[in-house]
Design an enzyme around this catalytic site. Structure first.
Site, PDB file in Angstrom:
ATOM      1  N   ALA A 285       0.864  -1.185   0.000  1.00  0.00           N
ATOM      2  CA  ALA A 285       0.000   0.000   0.000  1.00  0.00           C
ATOM      3  C   ALA A 285       0.900   1.234   0.000  1.00  0.00           C
ATOM      4  O   ALA A 285       2.041   1.188   0.465  1.00  0.00           O
ATOM      5  CB  ALA A 285      -0.891  -0.022   1.236  1.00  0.00           C
TER       6      ALA A 285
ATOM      7  N   GLY B 266       0.725  -5.121   0.981  1.00  0.00           N
ATOM      8  CA  GLY B 266      -0.461  -5.209   0.134  1.00  0.00           C
ATOM      9  C   GLY B 266      -0.180  -5.855  -1.217  1.00  0.00           C
ATOM     10  O   GLY B 266      -1.092  -6.410  -1.840  1.00  0.00           O
TER      11      GLY B 266
ATOM     12  N   GLU C 211      -0.431  -9.423  -0.547  1.00  0.00           N
ATOM     13  CA  GLU C 211      -1.853  -9.715  -0.285  1.00  0.00           C
ATOM     14  C   GLU C 211      -2.665  -9.711  -1.579  1.00  0.00           C
ATOM     15  O   GLU C 211      -3.561 -10.537  -1.764  1.00  0.00           O
ATOM     16  CB  GLU C 211      -2.403  -8.697   0.723  1.00  0.00           C
ATOM     17  CG  GLU C 211      -1.778  -8.894   2.104  1.00  0.00           C
ATOM     18  CD  GLU C 211      -2.065  -7.755   3.059  1.00  0.00           C
ATOM     19  OE1 GLU C 211      -1.787  -6.588   2.715  1.00  0.00           O
ATOM     20  OE2 GLU C 211      -2.597  -8.013   4.157  1.00  0.00           O
TER      21      GLU C 211
ATOM     22  N   GLU D 192       4.513  -5.105   7.332  1.00  0.00           N
ATOM     23  CA  GLU D 192       3.727  -4.029   7.949  1.00  0.00           C
ATOM     24  C   GLU D 192       4.123  -3.752   9.389  1.00  0.00           C
ATOM     25  O   GLU D 192       4.063  -2.622   9.860  1.00  0.00           O
ATOM     26  CB  GLU D 192       2.226  -4.371   7.892  1.00  0.00           C
ATOM     27  CG  GLU D 192       1.600  -4.304   6.504  1.00  0.00           C
ATOM     28  CD  GLU D 192       1.703  -5.614   5.734  1.00  0.00           C
ATOM     29  OE1 GLU D 192       2.540  -6.481   6.099  1.00  0.00           O
ATOM     30  OE2 GLU D 192       0.946  -5.766   4.760  1.00  0.00           O
TER      31      GLU D 192
HETATM   32  N1  CAA Z   1       4.622   3.205  -0.724  1.00  0.00           N
HETATM   33  C1  CAA Z   1       5.046   4.357  -1.257  1.00  0.00           C
HETATM   34  N2  CAA Z   1       6.227   4.501  -1.890  1.00  0.00           N
HETATM   35  C2  CAA Z   1       7.018   3.427  -1.997  1.00  0.00           C
HETATM   36  C3  CAA Z   1       6.640   2.174  -1.462  1.00  0.00           C
HETATM   37  C4  CAA Z   1       5.379   2.085  -0.810  1.00  0.00           C
HETATM   38  N3  CAA Z   1       4.914   0.934  -0.296  1.00  0.00           N
HETATM   39  N4  CAA Z   1       7.633   1.293  -1.704  1.00  0.00           N
HETATM   40  C5  CAA Z   1       8.583   1.965  -2.373  1.00  0.00           C
HETATM   41  N5  CAA Z   1       8.206   3.248  -2.557  1.00  0.00           N
HETATM   42  C6  CAA Z   1       8.962   4.310  -3.232  1.00  0.00           C
HETATM   43  C7  CAA Z   1      10.138   4.793  -2.400  1.00  0.00           C
HETATM   44  O1  CAA Z   1       9.726   5.741  -1.437  1.00  0.00           O
HETATM   45  C8  CAA Z   1      11.031   5.388  -3.488  1.00  0.00           C
HETATM   46  O2  CAA Z   1      10.537   6.660  -3.820  1.00  0.00           O
HETATM   47  P1  CAA Z   1      11.588   7.889  -3.998  1.00  0.00           P
HETATM   48  O3  CAA Z   1      12.432   7.487  -5.187  1.00  0.00           O
HETATM   49  O4  CAA Z   1      10.729   9.083  -4.266  1.00  0.00           O
HETATM   50  O5  CAA Z   1      12.399   7.960  -2.760  1.00  0.00           O
HETATM   51  C9  CAA Z   1      10.783   4.487  -4.680  1.00  0.00           C
HETATM   52  O6  CAA Z   1       9.545   3.796  -4.416  1.00  0.00           O
HETATM   53  C10 CAA Z   1      11.853   3.423  -4.861  1.00  0.00           C
HETATM   54  O7  CAA Z   1      11.992   2.743  -3.619  1.00  0.00           O
HETATM   55  P2  CAA Z   1      13.414   2.591  -2.868  1.00  0.00           P
HETATM   56  O8  CAA Z   1      14.311   3.735  -3.186  1.00  0.00           O
HETATM   57  O9  CAA Z   1      13.100   2.333  -1.430  1.00  0.00           O
HETATM   58  O10 CAA Z   1      13.953   1.279  -3.598  1.00  0.00           O
HETATM   59  P3  CAA Z   1      14.901   0.157  -3.002  1.00  0.00           P
HETATM   60  O11 CAA Z   1      15.236  -0.735  -4.153  1.00  0.00           O
HETATM   61  O12 CAA Z   1      16.037   0.782  -2.245  1.00  0.00           O
HETATM   62  O13 CAA Z   1      14.012  -0.631  -1.935  1.00  0.00           O
HETATM   63  C11 CAA Z   1      12.001  -1.771  -1.179  1.00  0.00           C
HETATM   64  C12 CAA Z   1      12.906  -1.355  -2.391  1.00  0.00           C
HETATM   65  C13 CAA Z   1      12.765  -2.770  -0.310  1.00  0.00           C
HETATM   66  C14 CAA Z   1      10.773  -2.418  -1.787  1.00  0.00           C
HETATM   67  C15 CAA Z   1      11.640  -0.531  -0.346  1.00  0.00           C
HETATM   68  O14 CAA Z   1      11.153   0.475  -1.226  1.00  0.00           O
HETATM   69  C16 CAA Z   1      10.586  -0.791   0.695  1.00  0.00           C
HETATM   70  O15 CAA Z   1      10.883  -1.355   1.727  1.00  0.00           O
HETATM   71  N6  CAA Z   1       9.312  -0.381   0.418  1.00  0.00           N
HETATM   72  C17 CAA Z   1       8.229  -0.457   1.375  1.00  0.00           C
HETATM   73  C18 CAA Z   1       7.716  -1.876   1.537  1.00  0.00           C
HETATM   74  C19 CAA Z   1       6.631  -1.936   2.577  1.00  0.00           C
HETATM   75  O16 CAA Z   1       6.823  -1.659   3.743  1.00  0.00           O
HETATM   76  N7  CAA Z   1       5.432  -2.350   2.138  1.00  0.00           N
HETATM   77  C20 CAA Z   1       4.277  -2.509   3.008  1.00  0.00           C
HETATM   78  C21 CAA Z   1       3.411  -1.303   2.937  1.00  0.00           C
HETATM   79  S1  CAA Z   1       2.090  -1.344   4.154  1.00  0.00           S
HETATM   80  C22 CAA Z   1       0.834  -2.238   3.446  1.00  0.00           C
HETATM   81  O17 CAA Z   1       0.947  -2.756   2.374  1.00  0.00           O
HETATM   82  C23 CAA Z   1      -0.439  -2.305   4.264  1.00  0.00           C
HETATM   83  C24 CAA Z   1      -1.396  -3.351   3.876  1.00  0.00           C
HETATM   84  O18 CAA Z   1      -1.363  -4.470   4.348  1.00  0.00           O
HETATM   85  C25 CAA Z   1      -2.496  -3.062   2.953  1.00  0.00           C
END
Ligand code: CAA
Length: 258
Positions: free
Chosen positions: A65, A109, A112, A132
């Protein structure tokens, strides 16, 4: 129909929906989930389509998400706005088979959403996680319910409590993923699978999906009763007559989806 956050393509009887917010690794926001639901229901209603693939980019199926959007939310917004329930579960209304073709990250998500599909095919670079807990929330789109059913309670607890990533080999070994393909071949191979499914008699394929999904919602004896009734209903279709006649006459079946 044109969309901002997804791409759609039709290849014979197979529809492919590609999640397309590459700048944020396909983070799932309201616009994307609205468009995805709309595309899924449109393809489900289209008589020319018999199987649907959901995929993402080489780097990410979906990284979860959209955290930038969620960060601003309080209880009022998520509860009154019915976050997730409002527009994430349109896929559950789809009656034709839906395959997730997962390359790269399927996190939160994203994992999921893949689990809401009927089966998951993975590229060898796929990574699955429910991270999460590290954000101060629990999985909110079915992760605590579908993941243990797919991979066991022990592994679901391990994944959701540590937030660690699971690679494609571990995901396949655990039962989350049906098959693994080299990344460059993923979509081509999943299209072959989807076309195989699309050539099956549609009513029968829909009944297979409905019966297997019912096994997750009911007791064994009620599920078997439901299966038996659908099995009996198959004998009312033309395609049962054709499938069995073709076998006995040693020729390919010509199904008419009737
Ligand atoms: N939401 C918003 N933006 C996101 C995102 C997310 N879930 N995941 C990645 N991005 C964005 C980053 O902020 C980044 O944007 P900027 O270039 O503007 O900084 C861009 O995508 C590229 O990401 P990274 O620079 O972080 O890329 P990376 O290769 O270094 O890392 C990653 C990749 C490990 C996937 C890392 O981006 C990450 O950990 N993302 C979040 C994953 C996460 O926590 N997901 C769960 C979300 S909560 C949820 O989903 C709730 C639910 O159950 C419904």
């Amino acid at each position: 129909m044109s969309y901002n956050t997804i791409l759609t393509e039709v290849d014979d009887k197979v529809a492919v929906i590609t999640l397309n917010r590459p700048q944020v690794l396909n983070a799932l926001n309201d616009e994307l989930m609205d468009e995805l639901g709309n595309a899924l229901l449109s393809f489900d209603a289209d008589d020319k389509i018999a199987c649907i693939i959901i995929t993402g980019s080489e780097k990410a199926f979906a990284a979860g998400a959209d955290i930038a959007t969620m960060a601003k939310y309080g209880f009022n917004e998520v509860y009154r706005g019915d976050f997730i329930s409002r527009n994430w579960e349109e896929i559950r209304k789809v009656r034709k088979p839906v395959i997730a073709a997962v390359s790269g990250f399927a996190l939160g998500g994203g994992c999921e959403l893949a689990m809401m599909c009927d089966t998951i095919m993975a590229a060898d670079n796929a990574k699955f996680a429910q991270p999460e807990v590290k954000l101060g929330i629990i999985p909110g789109a079915g992760g605590t319910q579908r993941l243990p059913r797919a991979v066991s309670k022990a592994k679901a607890m391990d994944l959701a409590l540590t937030g660690r990533m699971m690679d494609a080999v571990e995901a396949e070994r655990s039962g989350l993923v049906a098959r693994i393909f080299p990344q460059a071949e993923l979509l081509k191979e999943v299209k072959v699978i989807a076309k195989t499914i699309a050539e099956m008699p549609l009513l029968t394929a829909m009944m297979v999906k409905e019966a297997i999904n019912t096994s997750y919602e009911t007791t064994l004896s009620e599920g078997i009763h439901f299966e038996r009734r659908l099995f009996h209903a198959c004998f009312a279709t033309q395609d049962q007559k054709e499938g069995m006649a073709a076998f006995l006459e040693k020729r390919p079946a010509k199904f008419t989806n009737s």
